[in-house]
Write a protein that holds these residues in place. Structure first.
Motif, PDB file in Angstrom:
ATOM      1  N   ASP A  29       0.796  -1.222   0.000  1.00 29.64           N
ATOM      2  CA  ASP A  29       0.000   0.000   0.000  1.00 29.64           C
ATOM      3  C   ASP A  29       0.834   1.280   0.000  1.00 29.64           C
ATOM      4  O   ASP A  29       0.286   2.370  -0.192  1.00 29.64           O
ATOM      5  N   GLU A 162      -3.642   7.500   0.988  1.00 30.96           N
ATOM      6  CA  GLU A 162      -3.961   8.073  -0.326  1.00 30.96           C
ATOM      7  C   GLU A 162      -4.072   9.586  -0.251  1.00 30.96           C
ATOM      8  O   GLU A 162      -3.571  10.303  -1.124  1.00 30.96           O
ATOM      9  N   TYR A 165      -0.592  11.088   0.106  1.00 31.64           N
ATOM     10  CA  TYR A 165       0.137  11.003  -1.162  1.00 31.64           C
ATOM     11  C   TYR A 165      -0.333  12.085  -2.129  1.00 31.64           C
ATOM     12  O   TYR A 165       0.472  12.784  -2.764  1.00 31.64           O
ATOM     13  N   ASN A 166      -1.641  12.271  -2.219  1.00 30.21           N
ATOM     14  CA  ASN A 166      -2.187  13.284  -3.122  1.00 30.21           C
ATOM     15  C   ASN A 166      -1.769  14.696  -2.692  1.00 30.21           C
ATOM     16  O   ASN A 166      -1.394  15.528  -3.528  1.00 30.21           O
TER      17      ASN A 166
END
Length: 235
Positions: A29, A162, A165-166
């Motif tokens: 992940d 997520e 990361y974005n």
């Protein structure tokens, strides 16, 4: 040797070393995130974990969990299963503790300003004792309840990875654009200073109101997993 060259040498040495973690590889992940950071000149990762559920046997010397000095009865980077926990608990001789540990990423940064982009905080963990001196202190129904809580945290943890990361990609892209166009940065800074001098009390009031609103919004969630003040305000 200048600092940049020294950092590059250190980075090459660290990334060429064997993975000494129990798993021996980067968790699925966070592979893309780790690769993204290691491809950039100003960062390299030293360790990482995408999040996991653990069952540890501390022994009989107290409840303080020290992972270096305890027995790992169970570890999974996926959703926990009650039957697996029950079976693992039978191997406990001391104080067994169920833990959920969220996403962790250790990164070496070239400069302080690079480190500020990666500022992260989290209280998204779980740690509950289940047995004492080998004796189970809770019911199977409670273990099932705890696993449901841990699994919900695991699902939320993936969303936070997520989101982080974005936000990181967006922040670094914005930083790159600013560096390519320094005049834009200078113009924006000058404009901000001019507005601040023109009406400092109004600006201050707006900031206080915004901060208060953000605090109220964050009361429902103890931690978003990201220090959002590091990232662009319009993200």
């Amino acid at each position: 040797m200048d600092r940049s060259a020294e950092f590059r040498k250190w980075k090459a040495q660290c990334l060429s070393k064997a993975d000494l973690s129990r798993k021996g590889s980067v968790d699925e992940d966070v592979v893309e995130l780790v690769q993204f950071l290691n491809m950039r000149d100003q960062f390299f990762t030293t360790s990482s974990c995408a999040g996991r559920i653990l069952l540890l046997d501390q022994g009989i010397n107290g409840f303080e969990v020290q992972k270096q000095n305890c027995c790992w009865l169970l570890v999974t980077h996926k959703l926990g299963v009650k039957d697996d926990v029950i079976v693992a608990l039978k191997k406990a001789n001391g104080d067994a503790t169920l833990k959920f540990e969220p996403f962790v990423l250790h990164v070496q940064c070239r400069q302080l300003q690079d480190a500020q982009i990666l500022a992260v905080r989290s209280t998204h963990g779980l740690e509950v004792p289940l047995s004492h001196k080998g004796k189970l202190m809770v019911t199977e129904e409670y273990i099932d309840f705890l696993l449901n809580v841990a699994n919900q945290k695991m699902e939320e943890n993936k969303k936070r990875i997520e989101r982080f990361y974005n936000c990181l990609q967006h922040a670094l892209e914005r930083e790159t654009m600013t560096n390519l166009h320094p005049k834009i940065k200078e113009k924006n800074n000058s404009s901000y200073i001019h507005k601040k001098k023109r009406n400092p009390e109004k600006t201050r009031a707006q900031c206080i109101t915004k901060e208060s609103d953000e605090e109220l919004e964050n009361d429902d969630d103890d931690d978003l997993g990201i220090n959002v003040t590091i990232f662009p305000e319009d993200y």
